[in-house]
Scaffold this motif. Structure first.
Motif, short mmCIF file in Angstrom:
data_model
loop_
_atom_site.label_atom_id
_atom_site.label_comp_id
_atom_site.label_asym_id
_atom_site.label_seq_id
_atom_site.Cartn_x
_atom_site.Cartn_y
_atom_site.Cartn_z
N THR A 270 0.84 -1.21 0.00
CA THR A 270 0.00 0.00 0.00
C THR A 270 0.87 1.25 0.00
O THR A 270 0.56 2.24 -0.68
CB THR A 270 -0.93 0.01 1.22
OG1 THR A 270 -1.70 -1.19 1.25
CG2 THR A 270 -1.87 1.21 1.18
N PHE A 274 1.03 4.40 -2.57
CA PHE A 274 1.07 5.81 -2.19
C PHE A 274 2.18 6.55 -2.96
O PHE A 274 1.97 7.66 -3.44
CB PHE A 274 1.30 5.95 -0.69
CG PHE A 274 0.11 5.62 0.16
CD1 PHE A 274 -1.16 5.54 -0.38
CD2 PHE A 274 0.26 5.37 1.52
CE1 PHE A 274 -2.27 5.23 0.39
CE2 PHE A 274 -0.83 5.07 2.32
CZ PHE A 274 -2.10 5.00 1.74
N GLN A 311 -5.28 -3.89 -4.06
CA GLN A 311 -5.56 -3.50 -2.69
C GLN A 311 -6.88 -4.09 -2.21
O GLN A 311 -6.99 -4.58 -1.08
CB GLN A 311 -5.59 -1.97 -2.56
CG GLN A 311 -4.27 -1.28 -2.82
CD GLN A 311 -3.19 -1.74 -1.85
OE1 GLN A 311 -3.37 -1.76 -0.64
NE2 GLN A 311 -2.05 -2.15 -2.41
N GLY A 334 -5.71 3.77 -0.24
CA GLY A 334 -4.94 3.62 -1.47
C GLY A 334 -5.84 3.36 -2.67
O GLY A 334 -5.66 3.96 -3.74
#
Length: 439
Positions: A270, A274, A311, A334
């Motif tokens: 994650t 980002f 995700q 995310g």
């Protein structure tokens, strides 16, 4: 007493973090001491400080601070830095049990100060004074004092930091990291890049690549941990500002390790997303509307869709542990950030806007549910500020806004209040979008 030896640990450092910062007696009961149990707050203990062997011969050091120019070879720079630990010293064990949070950072600073006091190594006088003054300032801030002595402590620490930065000594990164930490907690949310830029400029004088950085962090105990905080603040702040202005490079971010991610509750993949989103924001700043419809841009969007779906596929709705809930909040943030960028208009006529909005709203609902379920006493709670902000930016109804509003309120009610204007920024955004009425 003649023939006495140094103790293996300093007695007051055995107290839990909260009792030590509050200046109250800790009964040392584990897993939670009585004062923490009565206040129903988390109780965390530091690892005991072990004195370095007095029989170990010290490594040669230089008393003066290195003055470095940007063009100086990195190998020459790092070789002139005081070698703080010998090859047999286990640096990992020193910081293994220090939590990743405000209190843990100050404890890291304290460990470093004890290290330079108990070892035979020497640092320039101004560098030692910097750590001492910075530690005093940090402890004063944690205790919430706002008197003349506290202000003087702040000014003294800043003055010492300026002198050490002028000498270009890398120990200044501890001072910069401390002020950056308080800027994150107490400053305008997301606007904490000033100190990070200073840290990058100083680091550039000593490290030109991954090898240089590894060499530097091996020489100065705790520096790798300080850099981990700084690169984390860099990515999270850039996401909040949406300006794509990442300060550190990919190889700088290699100092982030699994222990750090586990401490803040963020899955490493994650965090990679980002970073990817921050880089996309940087590219979008320089792209024109016509460039956004090229085959290359379409490939980027497909990759972004894949990352967002990854995700969602890794979400475990059955995991209601604190770590599971924190990971869910990060993953939802995310995915929401990725889908939001996919939803940005690329054509004059959009026919799928409703479907995108519906998907986003559903994810925000689920993310808000995870935030609401996480206890405010969880060690992960205060670390969710950035994902909570990102989730709040895509709220679609008042119920979602109330969850995010409650999160910011709880952070301000912490033992050490945090993120003073996080709620205000979200409220302003909601009013502008017409989700709530302005006052």
């Amino acid at each position: 007493m003649a023939g006495s030896k140094k103790p293996r640990g300093i007695r007051h450092d055995r107290h839990c973090y909260r009792c030590r910062m509050k200046g109250i007696k800790c009964d040392l009961n584990r897993p939670r001491c009585q004062p923490c149990l009565q206040q129903d707050v988390p109780c965390q203990y530091p690892q005991r400080v072990k004195w370095m062997s007095e029989k170990t011969a010290p490594s040669p050091v230089l008393k003066s601070s290195p003055r470095v120019s940007p063009s100086s070879p990195s190998s020459n720079t790092t070789s002139s830095i005081s070698t703080m630990v010998n090859n047999q010293y286990d640096r990992t064990n020193l910081h293994a049990n220090i939590p990743v949070n405000l209190y843990g950072f100050i404890d890291l600073l304290s460990h470093f100060y004890q290290e330079i006091q108990s070892s035979k190594q020497e640092l320039p006088d101004e560098a030692v004074e910097l750590i001492s003054r910075t530690l005093s300032f940090a402890r004063s801030r944690l205790q919430g004092t706002d008197d003349k002595d506290s202000i003087q402590s702040h000014l003294t620490a800043l003055s010492n930091l300026s002198r050490v930065i002028e000498s270009a000594h890398p120990v200044a990164l501890f001072g910069i990291g401390t002020f950056a930490m308080f800027e994150v907690c107490c400053g305008s949310f997301g606007q904490w890049h000033r100190h990070l830029q200073g840290a990058r400029s100083l680091l550039d004088l000593h490290c030109h690549n991954q090898t240089d950085m590894n060499h530097l962090t091996r020489q100065i105990p705790g520096l790798a941990d300080v850099l981990a905080y700084l690169v984390w603040f860099d990515v999270t702040g850039t996401l909040v500002r949406e300006d794509g202005a990442l300060i550190f490079n990919d190889w700088h971010r290699n100092c982030l390790h699994q222990t750090f991610f586990s401490s803040v509750g963020c899955p490493p993949d994650t965090f990679d997303l980002f970073v990817h989103l921050a880089k996309l924001d940087s590219e979008s700043q320089s792209q024109s509307q016509s460039q956004s419809n090229t085959p290359e841009s379409n490939i980027i969007l497909v990759q972004l869709s894949t990352r967002a779906m990854n995700q969602i596929l890794h979400l475990d709705s059955t995991d209601t542990t604190e770590s599971g809930l924190a990971a869910a909040v990060y993953r939802y943030a995310g995915a929401i950030g990725a889908f939001a960028r996919l939803n940005r208009p690329r054509h004059e006529n959009r026919t799928d806007e409703y479907s995108h909005s519906s998907v986003l709203s559903d994810m925000v609902d689920r993310a808000c549910g995870a935030i609401s379920m996480l206890p405010t006493t969880s060690r992960f709670y205060v670390h969710l500020a950035t994902p909570a902000y990102l989730i709040g930016q895509h709220a679609t109804h008042a119920g979602q806004c109330e969850v995010i509003r409650t999160y910011w309120r709880n952070c301000r009610l912490c033992e050490f209040p945090r993120y003073p204007d996080g709620q205000e920024q979200c409220e302003r955004h909601w009013v502008n979008r017409g989700i709530i009425l302005g006052t």
